[in-house]
Design a protein around this motif. Structure first.
Motif, PDB file in Angstrom:
ATOM      1  N   TYR A  30       2.707  -0.487  -0.261  1.00  0.00           N
ATOM      2  CA  TYR A  30       2.279   0.550   0.728  1.00  0.00           C
ATOM      3  C   TYR A  30       1.827   0.060   2.004  1.00  0.00           C
ATOM      4  O   TYR A  30       1.994   0.376   3.021  1.00  0.00           O
ATOM      5  CB  TYR A  30       1.447   1.575   0.009  1.00  0.00           C
ATOM      6  CG  TYR A  30       0.906   2.684   0.892  1.00  0.00           C
ATOM      7  CD1 TYR A  30       1.947   3.605   1.509  1.00  0.00           C
ATOM      8  CD2 TYR A  30      -0.455   3.022   0.976  1.00  0.00           C
ATOM      9  CE1 TYR A  30       1.650   4.681   2.434  1.00  0.00           C
ATOM     10  CE2 TYR A  30      -0.798   3.989   1.696  1.00  0.00           C
ATOM     11  CZ  TYR A  30       0.247   4.845   2.478  1.00  0.00           C
ATOM     12  OH  TYR A  30      -0.460   5.914   3.363  1.00  0.00           O
ATOM     13  N   ALA A  31       0.981  -0.893   1.802  1.00  0.00           N
ATOM     14  CA  ALA A  31       0.207  -1.483   2.863  1.00  0.00           C
ATOM     15  C   ALA A  31       1.380  -2.085   3.958  1.00  0.00           C
ATOM     16  O   ALA A  31       1.104  -2.032   5.148  1.00  0.00           O
ATOM     17  CB  ALA A  31      -0.816  -2.641   2.638  1.00  0.00           C
TER      18      ALA A  31
ATOM     19  N   SER B 192      -8.115  11.419   4.210  1.00  0.00           N
ATOM     20  CA  SER B 192      -7.560  10.764   5.472  1.00  0.00           C
ATOM     21  C   SER B 192      -7.042  12.069   6.373  1.00  0.00           C
ATOM     22  O   SER B 192      -6.377  13.116   5.763  1.00  0.00           O
ATOM     23  CB  SER B 192      -6.559  10.006   5.555  1.00  0.00           C
ATOM     24  OG  SER B 192      -5.451  10.253   6.174  1.00  0.00           O
TER      25      SER B 192
ATOM     26  N   ALA C 149       6.993   3.130   2.032  1.00  0.00           N
ATOM     27  CA  ALA C 149       5.525   4.058   2.448  1.00  0.00           C
ATOM     28  C   ALA C 149       5.793   5.529   2.516  1.00  0.00           C
ATOM     29  O   ALA C 149       4.766   5.995   2.140  1.00  0.00           O
ATOM     30  CB  ALA C 149       5.217   3.423   3.873  1.00  0.00           C
ATOM     31  N   ASP C 150       6.781   5.977   2.846  1.00  0.00           N
ATOM     32  CA  ASP C 150       6.895   7.509   3.034  1.00  0.00           C
ATOM     33  C   ASP C 150       7.364   8.030   1.606  1.00  0.00           C
ATOM     34  O   ASP C 150       6.746   9.160   1.339  1.00  0.00           O
ATOM     35  CB  ASP C 150       8.504   7.623   3.760  1.00  0.00           C
ATOM     36  CG  ASP C 150       8.444   7.507   5.076  1.00  0.00           C
ATOM     37  OD1 ASP C 150       7.063   7.285   5.905  1.00  0.00           O
ATOM     38  OD2 ASP C 150       9.326   7.145   5.994  1.00  0.00           O
TER      39      ASP C 150
ATOM     40  N   ARG D  60       5.119   0.703  10.314  1.00  0.00           N
ATOM     41  CA  ARG D  60       5.452   1.980  10.955  1.00  0.00           C
ATOM     42  C   ARG D  60       4.867   1.580  12.438  1.00  0.00           C
ATOM     43  O   ARG D  60       5.652   2.161  13.362  1.00  0.00           O
ATOM     44  CB  ARG D  60       4.225   3.120  10.218  1.00  0.00           C
ATOM     45  CG  ARG D  60       4.860   3.475   9.094  1.00  0.00           C
ATOM     46  CD  ARG D  60       4.075   4.497   8.692  1.00  0.00           C
ATOM     47  NE  ARG D  60       4.579   5.140   7.532  1.00  0.00           N
ATOM     48  CZ  ARG D  60       3.990   5.840   6.625  1.00  0.00           C
ATOM     49  NH1 ARG D  60       2.446   6.004   6.534  1.00  0.00           N
ATOM     50  NH2 ARG D  60       4.337   6.610   5.496  1.00  0.00           N
TER      51      ARG D  60
ATOM     52  N   ASN E  13      -6.163   8.540   1.337  1.00  0.00           N
ATOM     53  CA  ASN E  13      -5.635   7.354   1.676  1.00  0.00           C
ATOM     54  C   ASN E  13      -6.081   6.219   0.722  1.00  0.00           C
ATOM     55  O   ASN E  13      -7.277   5.965   0.598  1.00  0.00           O
ATOM     56  CB  ASN E  13      -6.255   7.017   3.094  1.00  0.00           C
ATOM     57  CG  ASN E  13      -5.414   5.526   3.537  1.00  0.00           C
ATOM     58  OD1 ASN E  13      -4.605   4.859   3.183  1.00  0.00           O
ATOM     59  ND2 ASN E  13      -6.011   5.378   4.967  1.00  0.00           N
TER      60      ASN E  13
ATOM     61  N   ARG F  92      -4.966  -4.447   1.586  1.00  0.00           N
ATOM     62  CA  ARG F  92      -3.588  -4.408   1.105  1.00  0.00           C
ATOM     63  C   ARG F  92      -3.499  -5.408  -0.383  1.00  0.00           C
ATOM     64  O   ARG F  92      -2.636  -5.664  -0.697  1.00  0.00           O
ATOM     65  CB  ARG F  92      -2.833  -5.347   2.011  1.00  0.00           C
ATOM     66  CG  ARG F  92      -3.390  -6.646   2.399  1.00  0.00           C
ATOM     67  CD  ARG F  92      -2.421  -7.220   3.477  1.00  0.00           C
ATOM     68  NE  ARG F  92      -2.636  -6.322   4.708  1.00  0.00           N
ATOM     69  CZ  ARG F  92      -1.717  -6.081   5.208  1.00  0.00           C
ATOM     70  NH1 ARG F  92      -0.468  -6.505   5.071  1.00  0.00           N
ATOM     71  NH2 ARG F  92      -1.866  -5.545   6.472  1.00  0.00           N
TER      72      ARG F  92
ATOM     73  N   ASN G 287       3.267   0.705   5.718  1.00  0.00           N
ATOM     74  CA  ASN G 287       2.380   1.260   6.519  1.00  0.00           C
ATOM     75  C   ASN G 287       2.330   0.385   8.011  1.00  0.00           C
ATOM     76  O   ASN G 287       2.165   1.139   9.029  1.00  0.00           O
ATOM     77  CB  ASN G 287       1.002   1.601   6.015  1.00  0.00           C
ATOM     78  CG  ASN G 287       0.140   2.692   6.734  1.00  0.00           C
ATOM     79  OD1 ASN G 287       0.702   3.500   7.200  1.00  0.00           O
ATOM     80  ND2 ASN G 287      -1.105   2.279   6.660  1.00  0.00           N
ATOM     81  N   ASP G 288       1.982  -1.015   7.979  1.00  0.00           N
ATOM     82  CA  ASP G 288       1.919  -1.722   8.815  1.00  0.00           C
ATOM     83  C   ASP G 288       3.189  -1.682   9.736  1.00  0.00           C
ATOM     84  O   ASP G 288       3.292  -1.562  11.086  1.00  0.00           O
ATOM     85  CB  ASP G 288       1.710  -3.257   8.398  1.00  0.00           C
ATOM     86  CG  ASP G 288       0.242  -3.530   8.158  1.00  0.00           C
ATOM     87  OD1 ASP G 288      -0.530  -2.606   8.511  1.00  0.00           O
ATOM     88  OD2 ASP G 288       0.259  -4.585   7.587  1.00  0.00           O
TER      89      ASP G 288
ATOM     90  N   GLU H 268       3.728   8.229  -0.065  1.00  0.00           N
ATOM     91  CA  GLU H 268       3.006   9.355   0.391  1.00  0.00           C
ATOM     92  C   GLU H 268       3.582  10.591  -0.339  1.00  0.00           C
ATOM     93  O   GLU H 268       2.875  11.780  -0.530  1.00  0.00           O
ATOM     94  CB  GLU H 268       2.975   9.353   1.856  1.00  0.00           C
ATOM     95  CG  GLU H 268       2.094   8.533   2.323  1.00  0.00           C
ATOM     96  CD  GLU H 268       2.078   8.269   3.788  1.00  0.00           C
ATOM     97  OE1 GLU H 268       2.647   9.139   4.412  1.00  0.00           O
ATOM     98  OE2 GLU H 268       1.223   7.364   4.497  1.00  0.00           O
TER      99      GLU H 268
ATOM    100  N   GLU I  60      -4.972  11.881   8.994  1.00  0.00           N
ATOM    101  CA  GLU I  60      -3.766  11.865   9.207  1.00  0.00           C
ATOM    102  C   GLU I  60      -2.812  12.284   7.948  1.00  0.00           C
ATOM    103  O   GLU I  60      -1.937  13.164   8.395  1.00  0.00           O
ATOM    104  CB  GLU I  60      -3.479  10.074   9.452  1.00  0.00           C
ATOM    105  CG  GLU I  60      -2.215   9.745  10.276  1.00  0.00           C
ATOM    106  CD  GLU I  60      -1.909   8.310  10.069  1.00  0.00           C
ATOM    107  OE1 GLU I  60      -3.150   7.681  10.240  1.00  0.00           O
ATOM    108  OE2 GLU I  60      -0.593   8.163   9.821  1.00  0.00           O
TER     109      GLU I  60
END
Ligand SMILES: Nc1ncnc2c1ncn2[C@@H]1O[C@H](COP(=O)(O)OP(=O)(O)O)[C@@H](O)[C@H]1O
Ligand SMILES: Nc1ncnc2c1ncn2[C@@H]1O[C@H](COP(=O)(O)OP(=O)(O)O)[C@@H](O)[C@H]1O
Ligand SMILES: [Mg+2]
Ligand SMILES: [Mg+2]
Lengths: 588, 463
Positions: free
Chosen positions: B374-375, B328, B403-404, B381, B341, A425, B378-379, B407, B330
């Motif tokens: 973003y990190a 990634s 985050a969405d 989520r 990623n 991060r 993402n967490d 991406e 995912e």
């Protein structure tokens, strides 16, 4: 231990019997353990590492391709030793102290084999200034004079392994490192250079307790997990978590007088980076180029593995030598895991019984012997010097339970645990504040009290408590969401965020933030503390967490990091913070 | 040259020979079969009594009746200018029906280490046109940046898009591609070859093909042949060379196979203890040499067994290379191309190639801020999956949304979409502008005032 200087007379030449990579077997020579030998027609340098009946087993510091059984092996009878004297500073060496710049001159841009190059320039003349007079009595380690090497004064000492006596003659003037500058009544001749076997620690008068921190300008280190001058620290972490950047930050900004940086089995480009950057950077204390206090050892991952094994010994011996002059030296080894792997590689070729994960059974002993060479000492000449050792560790898969990390943690006093989750991060330095520790906190307590502020130790404990509390609260948040927390704890979460984002995060690539002195560290932490105190008070007075978190003036706090003369801005923020909270409280 | 018929043992890829005259360590060996055909090998261990030879091809057909010829020299590779445009086997023999290579030089394939003192500092920004690389994991000339992927993921497309679009803005210097395939399928190889032909890249390429049905041990020398060629092109002919090595996982399997045949004490998960050193001997052959014109930039591709980044192959690679681009599964499942990623991805040389004079002054801080945001999103989520969106604070909801869009707009782009660095950075600002300004704690106020859409003229006019 005596340094052998004479070649033995008999059976110095034998023949090679077997070659399998960097380990070769010779027969027909009388050899002792760790004798330096010359292997094959090209006289590649090697060292005796095992004696088994008539078989003498040798690790070779250069590539052995093309070498055949039957080629000669010559025993020099000498131990692997480094040359110590003026000319060390600003140099870059390979693992066996061959200056890489000289190797470029002798063999071009790529490393070829069979070229020897002494560690010091033997033609260069240095101005020697005696500090003792004829008739003075001197002992091993006594300082007899000095040479202005760079901006650093290089003290010339009686080698620790000769007998002391009365100075018969000593002369000022311009000398090469080989010329005799001083003679004692017992016949001992002293020149600007001495040699020392790398595997033997240099003697000291006494080991002392470390009481002064090595100030690094890195907030999480100086502020939360300090290392003492003469202390030991380990930085384990998976790849990309910040071992090298942290080591380089220490090499750049720590307040050591001499820095020895060992690139042990790591990347070539990282050494190039140091070589290009350091001459441009200024020591914040002296204002002189950082390179002038630095010695670099670069035995990169693709250079011979036996020389990688030797590189940490070469480095620590050079560090001890400067310590003996009374300097505070810091040594970075990046990475001690590559050193351990070199041991493993050699050991497996010796077909030794492997220990855990294939490492030799003596891994733990070698690691502790190495870190034992750190310390704050009274030197033979009675002055104080220190060697601080900071070792990077590269655990496979980032798993700290592996042998090198575990054996290192048993020895070192400071643990800076790098954490991939933080580096991903881009929280840098990615040092996990919950797992890291410093065992020097008690012995450094008084120093912080006197030199920073009587409040420092308290405010540090406060910050650690908040971070600990946050971790517990995060577990609850993971289950119920942050809005479900009681009001006071919502504030704790916010204060912890401020400690992390403002204090702990520090950008090595920002011109200002890369180095933060203790004064600024203290001021920053105090400002966060002020917010915290005001916030809890306001909350008790009925102000909502939403309002407390939305206080505008605190948004400017992170900017303080990037401002050199931060004080006026910080004062302004703190004044505004007071005003804003006053307003909130009276409205509540 | 003397021929011995004293083979005593054959085990896996190893042949043991007795009663020889002194043989050099690492020497090239020719093994002559009963039908007159020859195979090549290399000396791994040599002593008065016994010589151990590692054969680079299948040992099928080798027997006690085979002849052994020691060549007296280590393995050399003929190199020459006319290699460009040629297709060679994984062992270096032409397989495109063309003539033999006219050697201008014969070079040792192990390659010598570049003296760290002679290295130049890599700092020329390479624009790949892919935002997740240029914006957040910037590549520079002379870097070794692997792609960590998994079986069935589009790493080949990404590698080709990079090979096709890469340029140093403003530079017109000669460049070449060296492509080394190790154990990939014919179909995969064709995919590369067709793209090279379609784009005309083949004329500037040297291709080494060791395919899935070629001998595994040959893979040990394929990357070394490729890098020897690359060094010749770069440091003798002054070209900027992009080396693609795929798939390094197959290389490592071959290494493990030889270790097992030698009955060595294995390291982690059965791979040899010296695999780090061995891989370093490949990856460190990237870089720039002071005073020389060319450069070698490496793109090794590897598939992580079980998508596990802690597996020894990606792990040791990551410890040597200058970062990694992580593909990634995912993101791929979400239908995002290129499914890079950014969180575990890294370019260690990024800082040398970005900023004023390279890209733009705000580059580093925009990148850091996007990572952090973003990190965090993402967490969240994970948290939303447990407590639902409603339990989130407003601040958290904004990061979740970030985050969405990150991406969908920053990561996602077309296979032929070639974004300039300006486009990428401006896109970054537009996405960051969805967050409150005071949340942009990684960026100095000055840069915010200068680039944030809310404060720039263009942004204000739009808004
Ligand atoms: N203090 C820091 N400030 C900014 N970036 C950092 C810092 N520490 C590490 N980094 C980033 O992390 C990357 C990897 O760090 P590095 O020290 O090379 O990792 P390691 O040696 O553990 O593999 C660097 O290239 C840099 O981008
Ligand atoms: N002590 C810690 N050490 C390592 N990681 C931590 C620690 N505490 C929290 N984290 C990580 O940080 C996350 C919480 O921080 P968060 O509030 O999301 O960070 P930020 O707001 O700085 O992006 C957790 O999910 C956890 O992964
Ligand atoms: Mg590193
Ligand atoms: Mg959060």
């Amino acid at each position: 231990m005596e340094v052998k200087t004479e070649k033995p007379k008999s059976d110095t030449t034998g023949v090679l019997k077997r070659i399998a990579g960097p380990v070769v077997t010779a027969v027909g020579i009388d050899a002792h353990m760790y004798d330096v030998v010359k292997v094959g027609n090209e006289e590649l340098m090697g060292e005796v590492i095992k004696i088994q009946g008539e078989n003498i087993i040798i690790q070779v510091y250069e590539d052995t391709s093309g070498i055949r059984p039957g080629e000669p092996v010559i025993n020099t009878g000498l131990s692997l030793a480094v040359e110590l004297g003026p000319g060390l500073l600003t140099s870059i060496y390979d693992g066996i102290q061959r200056p890489l710049s000289v190797l470029v001159d002798k063999m071009g841009d790529f490393i070829q084999r069979g070229v020897s190059a002494p560690g010091l320039d033997h033609a260069k003349k240095w101005e020697f200034k005696p500090l003792v007079k004829e008739g003075a009595s001197v002992g091993p380690g006594s300082i007899i004079g000095e040479v202005q090497e760079t901006n650093i004064v290089h003290r010339i000492m009686v080698p620790p392994n000769v007998k002391g006596g009365v100075v018969k003659s000593i002369k000022a003037g311009s000398f090469t490192v080989d010329e005799v500058v001083c003679t004692l009544d017992n016949g001992v001749q002293i020149s600007l250079m001495q040699k020392w076997p790398v595997r033997v620690p240099r003697p000291v008068n006494e080991k002392m307790n470390p009481t002064v921190p090595l100030i690094t300008g890195q907030r999480i280190l100086d502020g939360l997990f300090p290392i003492a001058k003469g202390g030991t620290a380990a930085i384990p972490g998976p790849f990309g978590s910040g071992k090298t950047v942290t080591q380089q930050q220490l090499a750049k900004w720590s307040d050591a007088e001499i820095v020895v940086y060992i690139g042990c089995g790591e990347r070539g480009n990282e050494m190039t980076e140091v070589l290009t950057e350091f001459p441009e950077l200024e020591d914040p204390k002296s204002g002189k180029p950082l390179m002038e206090r630095t010695v670099l050892i670069a035995n990169t991952s693709n250079m011979p593995v036996a020389a990688r094994e030797a590189s940490v010994y070469t480095g620590i011996t050079i560090a001890e030598y400067f310590r003996d002059m009374g300097y505070d030296v810091s040594l970075m080894a990046d990475s001690t895991s590559r050193w351990a792997e070199a041991m493993r590689e050699i050991s497996s070729r010796l077909e030794e019984m492997p220990g855990e994960e294939g490492y030799p059974a003596y891994l733990a002993a070698r690691l502790s012997e190495f870190y034992e060479r750190a310390g704050r000492v009274m030197t033979l000449s009675g002055s104080m010097g220190s060697v601080s050792v900071i070792g990077a560790v590269s655990p496979p898969g980032g798993d700290f339970s592996e042998p090198v990390t575990q054996n290192t943690l048993r020895i070192v006093k400071v643990f800076w645990a790098l954490d991939a989750k933080l580096s991903q991060r881009r929280h840098f330095p990615a040092i996990n504040w919950l797992n890291s520790y410093s065992l020097y906190l008690d012995s450094l307590h008084d120093w912080y009290d006197k030199e920073v502020s009587p409040e420092w130790n308290t405010i540090r404990s406060w910050a650690m408590e908040i971070l600990q509390k946050e971790a517990e609260l995060q577990e609850i948040v993971q289950l119920v969401g942050s809005d479900a927390l009681p009001e006071a704890e919502q504030i704790t979460i916010e204060v912890a965020r401020m400690i992390r984002e403002i204090f702990l995060q520090q950008n090595a690539y920002d011109a200002v933030d890369t180095f933060c002195d203790m004064k600024k560290q203290y001021d920053m932490m105090k400002a966060i503390r002020q917010y915290s105190d005001l916030a809890y008070a306001a909350q008790s007075a009925g102000v909502t967490p939403q309002q407390i978190i939305s206080v505008k003036s605190k948004n400017d706090l992170p900017q303080i990091k990037f401002i050199k003369d931060y004080k006026p801005s910080l004062d302004k923020i703190q004044a505004e913070m007071d005003a804003e909270f006053n307003a909130l409280r009276s409205a509540a | 040259m003397k021929e011995y018929r004293t083979i005593t043992q054959i085990a896996g890829p190893l042949v043991f020979v007795e009663k020889t005259e002194p043989v050099g360590y690492g020497e090239l060996v020719n093994i002559v079969l009963f039908d007159g055909s020859t195979k090549r090998g290399q000396v791994l261990d040599t002593s008065d009594e016994l010589v151990v030879v590692q054969v680079f091809e299948t040992t099928a057909g080798i027997g006690k009746d085979s002849g052994i010829r020691f060549t007296g020299e280590t393995i050399k590779m003929p190199v020459g200018r006319d290699m460009l445009g040629r297709i060679l086997s994984g062992g270096g023999k032409p397989i495109d029906g063309g003539p033999e290579i006219v050697p201008e030089k014969r070079l040792d394939i192990t390659g010598a280490a570049i003296n760290p003192y002679a290295r130049g500092s890599p700092n020329d920004f390479i624009q790949t046109g892919i935002s997740t690389i240029d914006g957040t994991n910037t590549l520079v000339r002379g870097q070794k940046l692997p792609i960590f992927s998994g079986a069935g993921l589009p790493h080949n497309q990404i590698a080709l898009q990079i090979a096709r679009q890469s340029k140093v803005p403003g530079s017109k210097e000669a460049f070449a591609v060296v492509f080394a395939a190790m154990g990939i399928t014919k179909e995969e190889a064709n995919y590369f070859m067709q793209d090279f032909e379609r784009t005309g890249a083949l004329e500037r390429a040297v291709v080494f093909l060791n395919l899935a049905d070629d001998p595994a041990v040959e893979r040990i020398i394929t990357p070394r042949l490729a890098l020897t060629t690359a060094e010749y092109l770069a440091f003798d002919l002054g070209m900027h060379v992009l080396v693609i090595l795929t798939d390094m996982t197959n290389y490592c399997e071959a290494l493990r196979q030889i270790g097992a045949a030698r009955e060595e004490v294995p390291g982690r998960r059965g791979y040899p203890g010296y695999m780090y050193t061995d891989l370093a001997g490949i990856y460190e052959r990237a870089g720039i040499v002071k005073g020389k014109k060319g450069s070698i930039t490496q793109f090794p591709i590897l598939t992580m067994p079980g998508d596990d980044i802690t597996h020894p192959i990606p792990d040791l690679t990551g410890y040597i290379t200058e970062g990694q681009i992580v593909v990634s599964r995912e993101l791929h499942r979400k239908g995002i191309y290129p499914p890079i990623n950014v969180l575990p991805s890294l370019s260690r040389l990024m800082n040398l190639g970005i900023g004023t004079g390279h890209t733009r002054e705000d580059h580093k801080k925009v990148s850091d801020q996007m990572y952090a945001a973003y990190a965090e999103g993402n967490d969240l989520r994970g948290l939303v999956a447990i407590v639902g969106k409603d339990a989130l604070s407003e601040r958290d909801r904004m990061f979740l949304e970030f985050a969405d869009i990150f991406e969908n707009r920053f990561v996602r782009q077309g296979y032929n979409e070639d974004r300039t660095i300006e486009d990428t950075l401006n896109l970054g600002w537009n996405l960051l502008a969805t967050l409150p300004v005071e949340q942009l704690v990684r960026i100095d106020r000055d840069l915010i005032n200068k680039y944030h859409p809310k404060f720039t003229k263009a942004g204000k006019a739009e808004g």
